[in-house]
Scaffold this motif. Structure first.
Motif, PDB file in Angstrom:
ATOM      1  N   UNK A 140      13.785   7.150   4.119  1.00  0.00           N
ATOM      2  CA  UNK A 140      14.662   7.545   3.076  1.00  0.00           C
ATOM      3  C   UNK A 140      15.350   6.556   2.223  1.00  0.00           C
ATOM      4  N   UNK A 141      15.495   5.425   3.088  1.00  0.00           N
ATOM      5  CA  UNK A 141      16.220   4.383   2.181  1.00  0.00           C
ATOM      6  C   UNK A 141      15.496   3.204   2.052  1.00  0.00           C
ATOM      7  N   UNK A 142      14.292   2.925   1.594  1.00  0.00           N
ATOM      8  CA  UNK A 142      13.508   1.904   1.796  1.00  0.00           C
ATOM      9  C   UNK A 142      13.888   0.713   1.176  1.00  0.00           C
TER      10      UNK A 142
ATOM     11  N   UNK B 225       0.763  -1.307  -0.061  1.00  0.00           N
ATOM     12  CA  UNK B 225       0.031   0.118   0.124  1.00  0.00           C
ATOM     13  C   UNK B 225       0.751   1.069  -0.009  1.00  0.00           C
ATOM     14  N   UNK B 226       2.245   1.082  -0.015  1.00  0.00           N
ATOM     15  CA  UNK B 226       2.884   2.315  -0.192  1.00  0.00           C
ATOM     16  C   UNK B 226       3.767   2.359   1.159  1.00  0.00           C
ATOM     17  N   UNK B 227       3.584   1.683   2.088  1.00  0.00           N
ATOM     18  CA  UNK B 227       4.598   2.101   3.454  1.00  0.00           C
ATOM     19  C   UNK B 227       5.878   1.904   2.985  1.00  0.00           C
ATOM     20  N   UNK B 228       6.617   2.834   3.193  1.00  0.00           N
ATOM     21  CA  UNK B 228       8.323   2.622   2.972  1.00  0.00           C
ATOM     22  C   UNK B 228       8.939   1.944   4.026  1.00  0.00           C
ATOM     23  N   UNK B 229       8.373   1.840   5.086  1.00  0.00           N
ATOM     24  CA  UNK B 229       9.242   1.342   6.222  1.00  0.00           C
ATOM     25  C   UNK B 229       7.952   0.736   7.393  1.00  0.00           C
ATOM     26  N   UNK B 230       8.233  -0.448   8.045  1.00  0.00           N
ATOM     27  CA  UNK B 230       7.418  -0.770   8.947  1.00  0.00           C
ATOM     28  C   UNK B 230       8.246  -1.238  10.104  1.00  0.00           C
ATOM     29  N   UNK B 231       8.034  -0.758  11.139  1.00  0.00           N
ATOM     30  CA  UNK B 231       9.034  -0.836  12.273  1.00  0.00           C
ATOM     31  C   UNK B 231       8.151  -1.620  13.372  1.00  0.00           C
ATOM     32  N   UNK B 232       8.717  -2.368  14.016  1.00  0.00           N
ATOM     33  CA  UNK B 232       8.267  -3.275  15.131  1.00  0.00           C
ATOM     34  C   UNK B 232       8.991  -2.968  16.347  1.00  0.00           C
ATOM     35  N   UNK B 233       8.321  -2.582  17.575  1.00  0.00           N
ATOM     36  CA  UNK B 233       9.031  -2.631  18.686  1.00  0.00           C
ATOM     37  C   UNK B 233       8.358  -3.521  19.497  1.00  0.00           C
ATOM     38  N   UNK B 234       8.817  -4.793  19.943  1.00  0.00           N
ATOM     39  CA  UNK B 234       8.181  -5.622  20.584  1.00  0.00           C
ATOM     40  C   UNK B 234       9.109  -6.690  20.959  1.00  0.00           C
TER      41      UNK B 234
END
Lengths: 344, 344
Positions: free
Chosen positions: A322-324, A155-164
């Motif tokens: 910025x750097x996907x 869907x266009x998200x350039x980054x997915x970050x999980x904190x878990x």
DNA sequence: ACGTGTCACTGACACGTGTAACTATCTCGC
DNA sequence: GCGAGATAGTTACACGTGTCAGTGACACGT
């Protein structure tokens, strides 16, 4: 219904929401000019008198741009989406969170916390994807699957970050190794000569994600020693603690890691009321290093946890956006250190 | 400024985000049909085989609708905007908040928490208005002015609700009368024979909004009696509490309302360490009725506060949205009740 | 007289979606 | 044989914005 002098049949609210076209009309210029002026587009030159007329018209109409239309046209937004947490979180987390928000705003992102209560896994991911965020930072309450990550990225998200507490495929994962908290606390108890060590497991839902790994860590700490670990379910209520304390002798425990400082305070009080001496009969260790723990007698020993800095995480998000193409990296967190006071 | 390697003008991600047109192409139907199928529009009849083809095409492409485009077309959204809080809030508030979110979702609203850290007054209102929310629920950290309310309403917000310590013109205001908390606590102290009563004022920023009215309430409670009230600035640190306790005899106080249970616990410990007997020399009353307060000896007396129910507030929002012409109403909240334990 | 350039704008298109209005095909009653 | 009505779609427009390409008007050098 009963507004005094409004009789336009069109809008129930009375007057319409002004658009840039209205501003243009009032200022006597084209809509394009309005856009150039209000966005300070440097590539186009607009004379100073015109700029003033446009600004005044916008002010007079109370014009506010329509964010949806803007990001539709632009094809992207600078929105960072945070699934809203529904775990009752402490002041530690709260502080981190504010710092994080503030840092992201500094980097010109718009932070949106999206309440996805009641949604799960893939369904939640789809709801988030509808907003077309440039990045998603999941704070661990909603378990994001590899499938969900795929939906978000498509869907266009350039980054997915999980904190878990565990890594998720395809994301930049910040793994809080809760096991080390349990390990540190238990190792401390073993070193000070304790042999049968209880580990409190809160029965409240939503905390299993933390308590499980902490118990595992405790088990690791007794490996190769003659000490043993006993899980102790506990609700955050006085009755539950009293019940546990009543069975204490029969359990034969001489040390306990009580999940965190709040449970530790609750349990320690119950133990004292049941005639169990702390730390002589049983040593108690909490976690989080709350101020309140220092007020008890004996003062509560604890594990101090160094949370990730909000600013640091914000920079990680920015770099990832910025750097996907850079490969997702997993980083372990949660340096933790035992603070010995009087209860152990 | 200094981004290192950006040289793909088209699409950095490689493949484009699928739209409903892509789905239509793949399914061999028109875009309208796709919309009708995916939204289950009842007014139009689409055959079952076609429905299946469309659904399969959407699934295969991983299609997710674009929320911005949708609400642009619709002319409105069902978004309820909550300015994100940056006050370290307790578990009480946290629970209320989850309930509120859950209830709003039930009513088919989308809850968005918007981080407006660093923005103030009118500027914040403008930022919120850009999102064209159908309602704004301000939880009191950002002081909304009448001007700000006007901006929001003109941008299409059908309801502005403030939950805070004072009324705001033009909004549905839920006023938490913090004064009554201070009044109840102080009246209790006076009734039990105390005459010089301290009122703790936290020095932490962001709490003044609560502590001020509570002090005023305390003053109201001693009016017409021979008791007096003394404000006591205090930081949430052991040193600060010890310093205050050291001056206790010289202050000549025989009772104290300590803002809330946490400050009360801190202060009570400091008093005991300084040789002041509780409750004999000085009575201590907190607020919030935390579980931890019951663990101390003596058990902490407190003021139990009945927070507004999340579900109730959600229903208020819904009503306000559906009947935007109804005049804004102000309602007082915060029934509070003294729970006498052993410290007073 | 003509090309070149600058200034200060404007016209028109695209973004992705929902829906009112329309069309083509088939069925049925008479 | 033909209008009426149902069925199953499609075409076309609007929402509010950003921006590329164009357009007069004027100045300047040759």
């Amino acid at each position: 219904m009963s507004q005094p002098t409004e009789h336009s049949p069109e809008r129930p609210t009375g007057r319409a929401v002004p658009t840039s076209a209205d501003v243009a009309r009032l200022a006597g210029v084209s809509r394009a000019t309005v856009s150039y002026v209000l966005n300070n587009t440097s590539a186009v030159r607009i004379s100073e008198p015109t700029r003033r007329r446009v600004r005044e018209a916008a002010e007079e109409l109370g014009y506010v741009p329509h964010a949806a239309a803007r990001s539709l046209r632009a094809g992207h937004s600078r929105m960072v989406l945070l699934p809203a947490s529904h775990v009752p979180v402490g002041p530690l987390y709260s502080q981190f969170f504010n710092e994080f928000q503030w840092a992201l705003r500094r980097l010109d992102y718009t932070v949106v916390q999206y309440g996805s209560v009641g949604l799960e896994g893939e369904e939640a991911a789809r709801a988030w994807a509808e907003l077309r965020p440039v990045a998603v930072v999941s704070l661990g309450e909603v378990q994001l699957t590899g499938q969900g990550v795929e939906i978000l990225k498509r869907s266009g998200a350039r980054a997915v970050i999980t904190l878990g507490t565990q890594e998720v495929e395809g994301t930049h994962a910040l793994v809080m190794d809760q096991g080390r908290v349990g390990e540190a606390a238990t190792a401390h108890l073993v070193e000070s000569g304790r042999r049968r060590i209880g580990v409190v497991i809160p029965e409240e839902p939503g905390l299993a994600m933390f308590s499980g790994p902490r118990l595992d860590g405790a088990r690791r700490a007794v490996e190769g020693t003659d000490a043993t670990v006993v899980p102790l379910p506990l609700r955050y209520e006085e009755e539950s603690a009293a019940g546990l304390a009543a069975r204490w002798r029969e359990l034969g425990l001489d040390g306990v890691f009580a999940y965190n400082d709040e449970y530790a305070m609750l349990l320690m009080r119950a133990l004292q009321d049941a005639g169990v001496a702390v730390p002589e009969d049983t040593a108690v260790v909490g976690a989080d290093d709350l101020l309140l723990g220092r007020l008890l007698r004996p003062r509560l020993s604890t594990v101090r946890i160094d949370m990730v800095l909000g600013r640091e995480l914000a920079e990680l998000v920015d770099r990832a956006v910025r750097e996907p193409e850079s490969p997702p990296r997993t980083r372990a967190l949660l340096a933790s250190e035992v603070v010995r006071r009087e209860s152990s």
